[in-house]
Design an enzyme around this catalytic site. Sequence first.
Site, PDB file in Angstrom:
ATOM      1  N   HIS A   1       0.817  -1.215   0.000  1.00 43.13           N
ATOM      2  CA  HIS A   1       0.000   0.000   0.000  1.00 43.13           C
ATOM      3  C   HIS A   1       0.851   1.266   0.000  1.00 43.13           C
ATOM      4  CE1 HIS A   1      -4.149   0.835  -0.161  1.00 43.13           C
ATOM      5  NE2 HIS A   1      -4.414   1.080   1.105  1.00 43.13           N
TER       6      HIS A   1
ATOM      7  N   ASN B   1      -6.822   6.617   4.012  1.00 46.52           N
ATOM      8  CA  ASN B   1      -8.223   6.968   3.777  1.00 46.52           C
ATOM      9  C   ASN B   1      -8.538   8.443   3.964  1.00 46.52           C
ATOM     10  OD1 ASN B   1      -8.343   4.228   3.504  1.00 46.52           O
ATOM     11  ND2 ASN B   1      -9.765   3.876   5.192  1.00 46.52           N
TER      12      ASN B   1
END
Length: 206
Positions: A19, A66
Site C-alpha cells: 500500500h 483513507n
Amino acid sequence: MKLIVGLGNPGTEYAKTRHNIGFMVIDRLADESRVSTEKNQHKAQICQITIGSEKVILAKPQTYMNLSGQSVVALMNWYKLSPDELFVITDDMDLPPGVLRIRKNGSAGGQRGLKNIIELLGTQQFPRMRVGIGRPEHGAVDHVLGKISEAEAELINPAIQTAVEAVKVWVLEGTQAAMNKFNQKNKKKKEKEQPEAATDQLLENK
C-alpha cells in the site's frame, strides 16, 4: 509549480508494504535530488526539488491512506495550485505487480486514498499514476498491508524507478506524453506475456 503526491500510511510498521508504493516513488525522487521529505506541512512530509526548470513539491500525506485528501487539498490551497498541477501516485490491485498505468482523470476505482482526494477536492479531473501490486484470491486488506515479497520485489523495484522517470516526463512534457510513453510500454509487456501464457496452456493441454 507542480505537486507530486505519493499515497501510503505513516509509521515504520507500514514501511515496504504494498500500500506504500506511492511513498516509495516519492522517496526515490527525493533521493535522486539528494534531499529528504523531513519538513512537515499540512499533515504531510514534504520537500522541494527541481525537474528541468520546474519547481516540484514532493509530498507524503501522514493522515493515513483513507484521509489523504485532507493533506492534498491543504497543500494545493497553500501553494495555489489547480487540479491539473497535481499528480497522485498510488498502488492498484487491479494491475499485475510492476505494471504502471497513467490516466488524465477518472474515478477512484476502489482506491480509498484517491476516493478521499476526489471527495475533498470536488473533482476527479486530475492526473494520477497507478502501480500494480496484483490482486490476491482472498484477503485484500492483508494483501495491501503486507510486505512486498522477494518475488514481487523483482517486478516492483524496477517499476518504482520507471515511475520516477514517468513523473519527470509528466512534469516536463505533460500527461499525454507520459501516457504515450509509459502506458505503451506496459501494453507491449502484456502482449509479450500473453503469447507465452497461451503457449504454456497448449503444452498443459497436451
